[in-house]
Enzyme design. Structure first.
Site, PDB file in Angstrom:
ATOM      1  N   CYS A   1       0.690  -1.142  -0.050  1.00 13.55           N
ATOM      2  CA  CYS A   1      -0.042   0.163  -0.100  1.00 13.55           C
ATOM      3  C   CYS A   1       0.871   1.228   0.098  1.00 13.55           C
ATOM      4  O   CYS A   1       0.363   2.459  -0.455  1.00 13.55           O
ATOM      5  CB  CYS A   1      -1.090  -0.003   1.221  1.00 13.55           C
ATOM      6  SG  CYS A   1      -2.055  -1.310   1.254  1.00 13.55           S
TER       7      CYS A   1
ATOM      8  N   HIS B   1      -3.441   7.667   2.098  1.00 12.40           N
ATOM      9  CA  HIS B   1      -3.740   6.447   1.560  1.00 12.40           C
ATOM     10  C   HIS B   1      -5.271   5.757   2.035  1.00 12.40           C
ATOM     11  O   HIS B   1      -5.489   6.221   3.173  1.00 12.40           O
ATOM     12  CB  HIS B   1      -2.846   5.263   2.342  1.00 12.40           C
ATOM     13  CG  HIS B   1      -3.303   3.986   1.829  1.00 12.40           C
ATOM     14  ND1 HIS B   1      -3.494   3.269   0.771  1.00 12.40           N
ATOM     15  CD2 HIS B   1      -3.363   2.892   2.924  1.00 12.40           C
ATOM     16  CE1 HIS B   1      -3.713   2.077   0.975  1.00 12.40           C
ATOM     17  NE2 HIS B   1      -3.672   1.727   2.183  1.00 12.40           N
TER      18      HIS B   1
ATOM     19  N   ASN C   1      -9.885  -0.049  -0.081  1.00 13.45           N
ATOM     20  CA  ASN C   1      -8.519   0.132  -0.065  1.00 13.45           C
ATOM     21  C   ASN C   1      -7.936  -0.571  -1.615  1.00 13.45           C
ATOM     22  O   ASN C   1      -8.166  -1.630  -1.836  1.00 13.45           O
ATOM     23  CB  ASN C   1      -8.042  -0.587   1.127  1.00 13.45           C
ATOM     24  CG  ASN C   1      -6.362  -0.606   0.911  1.00 13.45           C
ATOM     25  OD1 ASN C   1      -5.675  -0.160   0.322  1.00 13.45           O
ATOM     26  ND2 ASN C   1      -6.055  -1.119   2.190  1.00 13.45           N
TER      27      ASN C   1
END
Ligand code: UT7
Length: 328
Positions: free
Chosen positions: A114, A251, A281
């Site tokens: 990520c 994020h 996500n």
């Protein structure tokens, strides 16, 4: 004079198919209420059969090139941040390169899960500053839903697919105006925590692709403290305070983590680009997807100071500060 990496344009692509929380509640013991309350997620885009990470990446890249008004033939560096490459090798970036008709320069992937986009931004910025490359295409692209165990409610409700891309253009700048382009990037990792978020497969382990496994609460705790500290590091390095930041582009893993970062920065949520409700996500794609949303709808404009942050498996995390557009 100094060389700086100007963020000349961005673009994004999301696959057509959308799955909302109610649809997931038919697969696992969950509910729209639980997912919304604990994460802020309402729906996510999911790739079609046969749709590859490189397909998403190329579409996002095309849009970024158009917005930057830079021909693909000018690109001499392509970095794709991804955890879900088309194949174990060669790098997905080489497929993107070929699809864009580019036959020179370097193309490679970066694996920092990520945090991948912030890592790729940092590597590209440093290659441009060093004069090794002139114009970079930096992409975060994921078909992350292919890594999900659709029987594990602790993970399968959290992720989605998509891609975002930016163009970095090296620019000779007067020292007085060096506060343009990528101001700085800050990268960290701590492999002691590699077992709290990982995939239980891989070519050298068991020749399987594997599925995502996560100790959610532990990752959450590390995310809040490590992102808070890397944000502070970025501000201190540039002699800035949170008042100087126009936009936080974080994020998109959990709305509660995003809100906690906004609170730490003393920023109202209307200065934060939040797309987790619609995208979930998307791992390395989440920051450039959110950035593109903010630029496309006119919230983020040239001259704005934007703060990126991200954390993921490794643990690996980082932050970057970028003043948008070319100096006037
Ligand atoms: O991008 C990489 C970085 N990733 C992250 O930053 C993710 C960080 N972690 C998180 O976002 C959160 O920890 C989660 C959203 C994953 C989980 O939220 P939580 O508030 O930490 O919940 P929990 O894991 O402590 O679980 C609470 C309860 C448990 O039930 P019991 O043991 O209290 O009876 C879980 O079994 O919620 C249950 N639960 C669910 N219930 C309904 C876990 N997942 C679900 C679900 N639906 N999907």
């Amino acid at each position: 004079m100094a060389t700086r990496s100007i963020l000349a344009g961005c673009g994004a692509y999301l696959p057509d198919r959308v799955i909302d929380n109610n649809e997931l509640a038919k697969l696992v013991d969950t509910s729209d209420d639980w997912i919304k309350q604990r994460t802020g997620i309402e729906k996510r885009h999911v790739v079609a059969d046969g749709e590859l990470t490189s397909d998403l990446a190329v579409k996002a890249a095309d849009r970024a090139l158009v917005r930057a008004n830079i021909p693909a033939s000018d690109i001499d560096l392509i970095i794709v941040a991804t955890t879900t490459p088309d194949r174990t090798f060669p790098a997905t970036a080489t497929k993107v390169q070929a699809d864009l008709g580019i036959t020179s320069g370097a193309a490679f992937d970066i694996q920092a899960v990520c945090a991948g986009f912030v890592y790729a931004l940092s590597v590209a910025d440093n290659l441009l500053r060093a004069g090794q490359s002139r114009r970079a295409l930096v992409i975060g692209a994921e078909t992350f839903t292919r890594l999900l165990d659709w029987t594990d409610r602790g993970t399968c409700v959290l992720f989605g697919d998509g891609a975002g891309a930016i163009i970095l253009d090296s620019y000779e700048i007067e020292p007085a105006a060096t506060q343009f382009g990528v101001l700085s990037t800050h990268l960290h990792s701590d492999g002691r925590y590699r077992d709290i978020l990982y995939v239980d497969g891989g070519p050298s382990m068991n020749s399987k692709t594997g599925h995502v496994r996560m100790s959610g609460k532990e990752v959450f705790r590390h995310a809040v403290s490590k992102l808070g500290s890397v944000i502070n590091e970025a501000l201190v390095a540039n002699n800035l305070t949170s008042d100087d930041i126009d936009w936080l582009v974080p994020h998109q893993a959990n709305k509660r983590i995003i809100e906690s970062m906004a609170k730490k920065l003393n920023m109202p949520m209307d200065k934060v680009i939040c797309s987790i409700d619609r995208h979930a996500n998307t791992s390395a794609a989440s920051v450039p997807l959110a950035l593109t949303e903010g630029v496309s709808d006119g919230r983020i404009v040239d001259g704005d100071l934007v703060l990126f942050e991200a954390i993921g498996g490794g643990l690996a995390w980082g932050a970057g500060l970028v003043r948008m557009g070319y100096p006037k």
